[in-house]
Design an enzyme around this catalytic site. Structure first.
Site, PDB file in Angstrom:
ATOM      1  N   SER A 350       4.987   2.587  12.175  1.00 55.04           N
ATOM      2  CA  SER A 350       3.805   2.642  11.327  1.00 55.04           C
ATOM      3  C   SER A 350       2.624   3.275  12.068  1.00 55.04           C
ATOM      4  O   SER A 350       2.730   4.393  12.553  1.00 55.04           O
ATOM      5  CB  SER A 350       3.474   1.233  10.818  1.00 55.04           C
ATOM      6  OG  SER A 350       2.563   1.277   9.744  1.00 55.04           O
ATOM      7  N   ASP A 461       8.694   1.828   5.942  1.00 54.29           N
ATOM      8  CA  ASP A 461       8.049   1.213   7.113  1.00 54.29           C
ATOM      9  C   ASP A 461       9.000   0.219   7.783  1.00 54.29           C
ATOM     10  O   ASP A 461       9.553  -0.674   7.140  1.00 54.29           O
ATOM     11  CB  ASP A 461       6.777   0.505   6.645  1.00 54.29           C
ATOM     12  CG  ASP A 461       5.904   0.039   7.805  1.00 54.29           C
ATOM     13  OD1 ASP A 461       6.439  -0.492   8.794  1.00 54.29           O
ATOM     14  OD2 ASP A 461       4.672   0.190   7.704  1.00 54.29           O
TER      15      ASP A 461
END
Length: 597
Positions: A350, A461
């Site tokens: 991320s 993610d």
């Protein structure tokens, strides 16, 4: 007690010296060590020769006196898995001998090696003579093997590296000189012409140096083959302008019996002013090497990085996700630079992947801070909520602008971005392909942004499974051997704090209108927002595994950024400063600077 078959006095003296120099064997006491040494059979094994074979009856164990052994297994399809290396003073085969099992793996000499073999009958005689001490010794040995605890190397081990030019001999010698100088930061190092060093001289040199760099004369292939047999690792050297096709010397050395057991690397030399490395994949496609190291002429830092990888001192940094709190990664990286701690490879998830990708690209930290702040404040358009709430088109466009067509393989410093593979229900480590796409996948929370397509799979993610991908870094540091023995230091940075996500116990159900009235009245939402719920859902797996994940790192940094909201992107400089101060405070208490000793 009858002595074992005769061996030269010098070899017997060396055996006794190795046993007494090992904390494990020395604990038996000098008298028992002498009894043990008297029945051990000394055997000289040529590099590439098998000493134990999978499936055979385990009727003996080995102690390495000099040289190296390598444990390996072949899969059903014929591919080879390399496991741990057995070095002087260490043992192999005792578990099978004691438990009466067949061998579970092959053991092969990596280089010309002297081993001492203890057979079952002399072992049982020794056991009757010294039952308490030997039972304790071997019980501990079996326990460590079953628990996969690596043997402790108490005595200094010299490490021998062969440098072999694919075509340009002068270039090979230059790299060897620079590599020996770089290895000198970790211990006594010297460079020798490999043709001048035979097995006996090598044994003497290993008493004087921690690192030996032997250069090959590629015009004399027999001498180069002998050099290969003496080496623990091999560094091939080529200029980036050369053809990536397999060279004549590589093709010939590949026929050597022990070639597959060596750790092999390729140092690819680029011009000093090169902006990006050449096509590393073309070189990797035709040869089996552990890693390709792109080096720039005159850049001592590049050679130092190679030395740290070869000397098991590489430093890997793992950056976790956490919204705006991830700006503290910039401060941590600044602290590492100021303290002289190198970053040899970097990876993250991320926000950590976004910052790590820019750092691996060679951007300055101030530039990274500004780039990331502008990117985070760019916003994103809602879309018809059939795949996701937001379209993701702006993120894709801006990441493509930031990184262009650069591929991960075209970076001077190795990088990876982790992502959750929804299709395969696992973490996918993206260490090749377009850099922008890897960062986008790692920054696409499920439900909020559309998944990124990768070989037919859906990537989102990575925080769903692992927000601080230390396990991925542990794997990227080397072969299965290095995952067990260690190839350096891992520094993990976690900025994802576990915050309270609950409501008043008297509340029966969540109400949209109650939340709206709270916001309009200036009191904030009375229950979690959709953003908070999606964020927690996307991070719950990583939070659950947090303790196990961080335990795999050598050093953990957790900057105190809980006072900053997840969306506080305008406070980037403040958050980076918190990360910097925290890292400086923690580094001051570390016992030794990673990568420097």
């Amino acid at each position: 007690m009858q002595p074992a078959p005769s061996a030269s006095p010098s070899a017997r003296d060396k055996l006794r010296e190795v046993l007494l120099g090992s904390r494990t064997f020395a604990a038996l006491g000098e008298g028992i060590v002498d009894d043990l040494a008297a029945v051990l059979e000394l055997e000289e094994v040529a590099g590439g020769q098998a000493v134990l074979s999978e499936g055979e009856v385990a009727d003996s164990m080995l102690v390495v006196v000099s040289g190296r052994l390598r444990v390996s297994r072949r899969n059903a399809d014929g591919t080879l898995n390399l496991y741990n290396e057995i070095c002087p003073g260490e043992t192999v085969g005792e578990t099978g001998m004691i438990l009466g099992e067949v061998r579970f793996a092959d053991v092969t000499a990596v280089r010309d090696t002297l081993v001492a073999r203890l057979r079952r009958d002399p072992f049982e005689v020794l056991l009757r003579r010294h039952p308490v001490e030997l039972n304790r010794f071997f019980a501990q040995a079996v326990y460590q093997k079953l628990r996969h605890v690596p043997q402790v190397a108490e005595q200094a081990r010299a490490h021998t590296i062969a440098v072999i030019a694919l075509r340009d001999v002068l270039l090979g010698r230059q790299v060897a000189d620079e590599l020996a100088a770089a290895l000198g930061a970790f211990g006594r190092a010297a460079e020798f012409a490999g043709a001048e060093v035979d097995g006996r001289q090598l044994d003497q040199l290993e008493q004087q140096f921690e690192f030996l760099v032997l250069t090959a004369d590629t015009d004399n292939h027999p001498r180069t083959r002998r050099l290969l047999r003496q080496a623990d690792q091999v560094v091939f050297v080529a200029a980036s302008a050369e053809s990536p096709e397999l060279s004549a010397v590589e093709a010939e050395l590949a026929q050597e019996q022990g070639f597959v057991m060596k750790r092999k690397h390729l140092a690819l030399i680029h011009p000093a002013g090169a902006e990006l490395p050449g096509d590393l994949q073309a070189w990797l496609a035709v040869r089996d090497v552990e890693r390709i190291y792109p080096l720039r002429g005159g850049h001592a830092a590049d050679t130092a990085r190679l030395a740290r990888f070869l000397g098991s001192r590489a430093v890997g940094v793992v950056l976790g996700g956490g919204g705006a709190r991830g700006f503290s990664h910039v401060g941590v990286l600044r602290a590492l630079e100021e303290c002289g701690i190198p970053v040899d490879l970097i990876g993250g998830n991320s926000m950590g992947a976004l910052i790590g990708a820019q750092y691996a690209s060679g951007m300055a930290l101030d530039e990274i801070l500004d780039n990331t702040r502008r990117f985070a404040l760019g916003g994103e358009r809602p879309t018809l909520p059939l795949i996701s709430l937001l379209s993701g088109k702006r993120l894709e466009r801006d990441l493509h602008r930031m990184f262009g067509d650069t591929r991960i393989e075209q970076l001077w410093r190795p990088f990876f971005a982790s992502a959750c593979n929804l299709s395969q229900a696992c973490t996918t480590v993206q260490d090749s392909g377009p850099l922008w796409r890897a960062v986008l996948a790692s920054n696409s929370p499920a439900g909020l942004l559309p998944p990124v397509l990768w070989n037919g799979d859906l990537l989102v993610d990575g925080a769903i499974l692992d927000n601080v991908p230390v396990a991925a870094m542990r794997g990227r540091l080397g072969t299965p051997l290095e995952r067990r023995r260690g190839n350096g230091t891992i520094i993990a940075v976690d900025v994802d704090l576990r915050e309270q996500l609950c409501v008043d116990p008297e509340m029966a159900r969540l109400s949209v209108w109650r939340n709206l009235r709270g916001f309009l009245g200036g009191q904030g939402g009375q229950s979690p927002s959709i953003a908070a719920i999606l964020y927690r859902a996307g991070h719950v797996g990583g939070m659950h595994e947090r303790s196990r994940t961080m335990a795999m790192a050598d050093y953990c940094l957790e900057p105190p950024v809980g006072a900053f909201p997840l969306m506080a992107y305008r406070r980037a400089a403040e958050i980076a400063e918190v990360g910097y101060r925290h890292a400086m405070e923690q580094i001051a208490h570390w016992p030794a600077p990673p990568g420097q000793s």
